[in-house]
Every structure is written in structure tokens, then in C-alpha cells.
Motif scaffolding. Structure first.
Motif, PDB file in Angstrom:
ATOM      1  N   THR A   1      -6.795  -1.534   2.886  1.00  7.35           N
ATOM      2  CA  THR A   1      -5.626  -2.373   3.131  1.00  7.35           C
ATOM      3  C   THR A   1      -5.964  -3.496   4.092  1.00  7.35           C
ATOM      4  OG1 THR A   1      -4.936  -0.887   4.915  1.00  7.35           O
ATOM      5  CG2 THR A   1      -3.993  -0.499   2.725  1.00  7.35           C
TER       6      THR A   1
ATOM      7  N   ALA B   1      -5.691  -2.922  11.479  1.00 12.01           N
ATOM      8  CA  ALA B   1      -5.085  -1.814  12.210  1.00 12.01           C
ATOM      9  C   ALA B   1      -6.087  -0.805  12.749  1.00 12.01           C
ATOM     10  CB  ALA B   1      -4.057  -1.108  11.327  1.00 12.01           C
TER      11      ALA B   1
ATOM     12  N   HIS C   1       3.532   5.822  12.697  1.00  7.63           N
ATOM     13  CA  HIS C   1       3.277   4.788  11.682  1.00  7.63           C
ATOM     14  C   HIS C   1       1.853   4.238  11.791  1.00  7.63           C
ATOM     15  CE1 HIS C   1       3.905   2.055  15.022  1.00  7.63           C
ATOM     16  NE2 HIS C   1       5.182   2.357  15.122  1.00  7.63           N
TER      17      HIS C   1
ATOM     18  N   MET D   1       0.520   1.757  13.524  1.00  9.08           N
ATOM     19  CA  MET D   1       0.418   0.308  13.503  1.00  9.08           C
ATOM     20  C   MET D   1       0.644  -0.228  14.911  1.00  9.08           C
ATOM     21  SD  MET D   1       2.254  -0.741   9.895  1.00  9.08           S
ATOM     22  CE  MET D   1       3.854   0.008  10.223  1.00  9.08           C
TER      23      MET D   1
ATOM     24  N   LEU E   1       9.372  -1.583   9.721  1.00 11.04           N
ATOM     25  CA  LEU E   1       8.086  -1.037   9.296  1.00 11.04           C
ATOM     26  C   LEU E   1       7.616  -1.639   7.970  1.00 11.04           C
ATOM     27  CD1 LEU E   1       8.345   2.796  10.123  1.00 11.04           C
ATOM     28  CD2 LEU E   1       7.333   0.967  11.485  1.00 11.04           C
ATOM     29  N   THR E   2       8.522  -1.724   7.003  1.00 11.26           N
ATOM     30  CA  THR E   2       8.128  -2.264   5.699  1.00 11.26           C
ATOM     31  C   THR E   2       7.794  -3.750   5.795  1.00 11.26           C
ATOM     32  OG1 THR E   2      10.481  -2.551   5.149  1.00 11.26           O
ATOM     33  CG2 THR E   2       9.404  -0.558   4.357  1.00 11.26           C
TER      34      THR E   2
ATOM     35  N   TYR F   1       6.612  -5.358   8.462  1.00 10.57           N
ATOM     36  CA  TYR F   1       5.326  -5.475   9.167  1.00 10.57           C
ATOM     37  C   TYR F   1       4.168  -5.094   8.255  1.00 10.57           C
ATOM     38  CZ  TYR F   1       1.836  -4.646  12.874  1.00 10.57           C
ATOM     39  OH  TYR F   1       0.716  -4.664  13.666  1.00 10.57           O
ATOM     40  N   SER F   2       4.280  -3.948   7.580  1.00 16.68           N
ATOM     41  CA  SER F   2       3.180  -3.484   6.730  1.00 16.68           C
ATOM     42  C   SER F   2       2.942  -4.429   5.555  1.00 16.68           C
ATOM     43  CB  SER F   2       3.461  -2.066   6.221  1.00 16.68           C
ATOM     44  OG  SER F   2       4.598  -2.050   5.368  1.00 16.68           O
TER      45      SER F   2
ATOM     46  N   THR G   1       0.954  -7.522   7.065  1.00 15.12           N
ATOM     47  CA  THR G   1      -0.398  -7.193   7.551  1.00 15.12           C
ATOM     48  C   THR G   1      -1.244  -6.477   6.497  1.00 15.12           C
ATOM     49  OG1 THR G   1       0.364  -5.062   8.470  1.00 15.12           O
ATOM     50  CG2 THR G   1       0.437  -6.992   9.920  1.00 15.12           C
TER      51      THR G   1
ATOM     52  N   HIS H   1      -1.055  -3.424   5.565  1.00 12.69           N
ATOM     53  CA  HIS H   1      -1.410  -2.083   6.026  1.00 12.69           C
ATOM     54  C   HIS H   1      -0.671  -1.060   5.164  1.00 12.69           C
ATOM     55  CE1 HIS H   1      -2.771   0.942   8.924  1.00 12.69           C
ATOM     56  NE2 HIS H   1      -1.573   1.496   8.819  1.00 12.69           N
ATOM     57  N   LYS H   2      -1.402  -0.061   4.687  1.00 16.70           N
ATOM     58  CA  LYS H   2      -0.815   0.929   3.800  1.00 16.70           C
ATOM     59  C   LYS H   2       0.215   1.776   4.536  1.00 16.70           C
ATOM     60  CE  LYS H   2      -2.033   4.604   0.533  1.00 16.70           C
ATOM     61  NZ  LYS H   2      -3.140   5.415  -0.031  1.00 16.70           N
ATOM     62  N   LEU H   3       1.388   1.906   3.933  1.00 15.83           N
ATOM     63  CA  LEU H   3       2.463   2.702   4.525  1.00 15.83           C
ATOM     64  C   LEU H   3       3.009   3.625   3.439  1.00 15.83           C
ATOM     65  CD1 LEU H   3       3.949   2.912   7.279  1.00 15.83           C
ATOM     66  CD2 LEU H   3       5.674   1.379   6.365  1.00 15.83           C
TER      67      LEU H   3
END
Length: 439
Positions: A6, A15, A81, A83, A262-263, A265-266, A269, A271-273
Motif C-alpha cells: 500500500t 506508514a 488503526h 496510522m 479513518l477511511t 486518511y487511508s 495515503t 494505506h490498507k485498512l
């Protein structure tokens, strides 16, 4: 640099990347410490002042605020999370506690913290039964953008109230100049310097008020050198049922706030969430950020959406730095004069910081809505109606709510809760668009 599936090539640090030099350790960890300081301002300005604490109570409250910010940020970045996101006092339950003062007085509002702990348990149970998946189904960019804009507008009101607390004398104009100076730095600087306006405003503001003999030194001198946060500072008496119901609703709305942050931001970036990570993060949200915070007598915390702006400025999303910063903050919580120093913050200085935050937050919210898949006449109308209706209810004088049930007062005098409800109602029920038939 560590690689992962990611990774975002636009970032200097992703991250899970490890710091590459001692210089980066110091600079970027300090950046997050500064960010946590402005989170303290939220806890001070929205609830700390409105509760009318004595000097000793305010110092203890501020120490507990510092502890919850550090602890919730550490656990979420390390195990939740995962992150680089600061968790700070959540404006939704904060405004609910302030509304409780209007609805039932100071003692009633104090019971809201214990009620918040009960609400945290309910949130945990709902998460275990799959509430996160339900949130995912009803959430939309329009709800997120409207919510963020209302956060900015509501804290701008609080910021202006703090600026004029001592009238339109030199204190007001000092605060206004500080707010403009912070905005200038944010616009004109790049990289890590663009994250420092809150620190610059606070340092300069403290210096001015100390020079003018308008600083409460006694708040730093009264606390013991080493302090322990007080457990259940307002007693163990069971709160009224209506207050428990209010705080359950409020913190479920805060959960929606967290999901959106959270969604968002991810997504930026890269980043896998996944579901497992999201559920783990929400369990920390219920246990530490909501339940434990209530036991310590402070508002619930949440991962801030503003973190995204800081990461985009610095291009640093490594959680190693924020973990170090959160440990430093936890240590600060046990040093009595630190809590006293934060409790002594001049109101115009806090107001200047909030105005700077408000302008940034409103801009972020507008960008979120503009990035929605559809933002035509229908979306503009329902969002505009929801925002102005929520803001209008928020600005009504307190006496308007005197004969209204307390649960209605607390929910609909809180602009963030009401705008989430209104946008969800208009977007998904009243003005719901028909899905094209699948052939």
C-alpha cells in the motif's frame, strides 16, 4: 525504506517505514508533539472553560486531557488503526457535555462523563455485533464533508467567544493578530514549518501575556511536581437514564466521525485498512477513547481528520514518529506544572488557535464534498440545507431550549450530530436516487 503493498510514492515516509536518521527522529517526532498540543487546546477551550472549574480542578483536568491524548494516540498508532493520526478530544461529545450544562446545570454535565463510560461499553458491544459494516453502508462523502465543515464552523464560534472574553481591548487585538500570523505562516511555509502555526501562536501568545502581567503563574505553582490522574473525579453516582441515552447516541455519532476520518486518511495515503484493522481500531475507540476517558473525567477522543493535512504538508506518514511523541505526552501528564501551564493558557490565545484550526477544517470539508462522485444541484441543495439548518439550531439562544426534552436539546443543539442526521435523512431517504435496473 520498507516496502509494502500500500506504499504511496508521493510520501517521503509511508506508514510502516523506519526513520533513516537521528535528525528525522527528532524533527518529525517534535512535529507530532506540537500537533498534540493543539489537541489540548480543544479540550481546554470547548469543555474545560465551559465547566467553570476551579484552578486546582482545571489543572487536574488538563493533566487528564494530556494523558488521554497520549495514551489513545499511542495505542491506536501501535496496535489499532496503525496510522500516523493524533487522537484528541472529540468535538461531538465535547459539545454534548457543554449542551448538558444548558439542559441541566453543571452537576448534570459532570455526570455526563460517567455516562460516557457506559456509552463506551455499548459501543464495544455494537462493534462486536458488526456495527462497523452497517456504518460503511450508510456513510458517504457528503456526510463526511458536511460533518467536517460543521466542526470548523462550531469551533470558530468558540474561538471568537474566547477572543472577546475580556472585551475589545488589547487582548482581543493580540489574539486576532496571532490568528492572522498563524494563517500567514501556514500559507507561506512548506513542509514541516507548515505544521507549526499552532505552536507559534501559543509561544508568542504566552510571551505577550507574561510580559503584560496577564498570566496566571499560580496555576503552574500550585500543582505538585508529580501528579496522578484522578479516577472518577465527579463521583460514582449512576447518571440519569436520559443522560446515558444521550451519551450513547452522541458516541455512536462520534463513531461515524471516526469511520469517516479513518477511511479518508487511508484513501489518500494509500494505506490498507481492512475489516480486521477497522474493528480493532473501533475496540480501542470504545475501551480507551470513550470508556477510559469518561472514567478520567474528560471528553472522549477520536483520530482527527486534520492529521491528513499535516501528512500532506510534510509527506511523512510513518507511525514510528507519532509513537515516540505519544510516549513523551504520556510522561507530560504526570508532571504537575505541565498541566498547570496548559490550564493557564490565556483565553485569547486559545481563541486564536481555534480560529486557525477552524479555517483549515472548513477548507478540508469543502474539498471532501467537491471530490464526491456526484456534486450537482441535488447534492448542493441537500448539503446546503442540512448545514444551514444545523448551524441555525446551534446558534439559537439557550433559552430557546428551556421547554424541550433534554435528549432533544443535546442532540439538535449539537451541529455535528444534527448535520449527520439531516444529510443521511435527505440523501438516503427523502431525496434518495433510484438505482438503475440491472439487466
Amino acid at each position: 525504506m520498507a516496502k509494502n503493498n500500500t506504499e504511496n510514492p508521493a510520501l517521503v515516509y509511508n506508514a510502516d517505514d523506519q526513520p533513516r536518521s537521528a535528525r528525522d527522529w527528532i524533527i518529525y517526532s517534535l512535529q507530532w508533539v506540537v500537533t498534540m498540543v493543539y489537541a489540548v487546546v480543544w479540550g481546554y477551550a470547548i469543555v474545560g472553560i465551559e465547566m467553570g472549574f476551579s484552578s486546582a480542578e482545571l489543572s487536574g483536568y488538563m493533566s487528564s486531557i494530556v494523558l488521554t491524548i497520549g495514551l489513545s494516540t499511542l495505542l491506536q498508532a501501535w496496535l489499532g488503526h496503525r496510522m500516523a493520526m493524533v487522537s484528541g478530544p472529540n468535538v461531538i461529545p465535547s459539545l454534548a457535555i457543554v449542551a448538558a450544562i444548558t439542559a441541566g446545570g453543571k452537576e448534570y454535565a459532570q455526570q455526563a462523563f460517567f455516562a460516557q463510560s457506559v456509552a463506551g461499553i455499548v459501543v464495544i458491544i455494537l462493534i462486536l455485533f458488526g456495527a462497523v459494516k452497517l456504518i460503511n453502508k450508510v456513510w458517504s462523502p457528503l456526510i463526511l464533508g458536511s460533518m467536517v465543515i460543521l466542526v470548523g464552523l462550531s469551533i470558530s464560534k468558540q474561538g471568537l467567544a474566547l477572543l472577546v472574553d475580556l472585551g475589545f481591548g488589547w487582548q482581543f487585538f493580540t489574539g486576532l493578530v496571532l490568528a492572522l500570523a498563524g494563517t500567514f505562516v501556514a500559507i507561506r511555509t512548506k513542509g514541516i514549518w507548515g505544521t507549526l502555526p499552532p505552536l507559534i501562536v501559543i509561544v508568542l501568545g504566552y510571551a505577550v501575556f507574561m510580559t503584560m502581567n496577564e498570566f496566571e503563574w499560580k496555576l503552574m505553582q500550585e500543582p505538585d511536581p508529580f501528579v496522578l490522574p484522578e479516577i472518577l473525579p465527579y463521583g460514582l453516582e449512576m447518571p440519569p437514564f436520559d443522560l446515558i441515552a444521550i451519551m450513547i447516541v452522541v458516541n455512536l455519532m462520534a463513531a461515524l466521525n471516526m469511520f469517516g476520518n479513518l477511511t479518508g486518511y487511508s484513501g489518500v495515503t494509500k494505506h490498507k485498512l481492512d475489516d480486521k484493522t477497522m474493528n480493532r481500531s473501533f475496540l480501542f475507540f470504545g475501551t480507551i477513547e470513550t470508556c477510559l476517558a469518561g472514567i478520567l473525567g474528560v471528553p472522549a477522543t477520536v483520530a482527527y481528520g486534520e492529521n491528513l493535512g499535516i501528512v500532506m504538508l510534510t509527506r511523512v506518514a510513518a507511525r514510528s514518529f507519532i509513537i515516540v511523541a505519544s510516549v513523551i505526552f504520556i510522561i507530560f501528564a504526570f508532571i504537575g506544572p505541565v498541566g498547570g501551564l496548559m490550564a493557564a493558557m490565556p483565553k485569547p490565545v486559545a481563541g486564536a488557535v481555534l480560529l486557525g484550526i477552524a479555517s483549515t477544517v472548513v477548507g478540508i470539508g469543502a474539498n471532501m464534498m467537491a471530490a464526491a462522485p456526484n456534486f450537482g444541484r441535488r447534492e448542493q441543495s441537500l448539503v446546503g440545507f442540512s448545514i444551514f439548518l444545523s448551524l441555525g439550531l446551534f446558534l439559537l439562544p439557550p433559552e430557546t431550549w428551556e421547554n424541550v426534552p433534554r435528549i432533544i436539546t443535546t442532540i439538535f443543539s449539537n451541529p455535528i450530530i444534527s448535520v449527520i442526521i439531516f444529510v443521511m435523512l435527505f440523501e438516503q431517504i427523502i431525496f434518495r436516487q433510484k438505482q438503475p435496473d440491472k439487466k
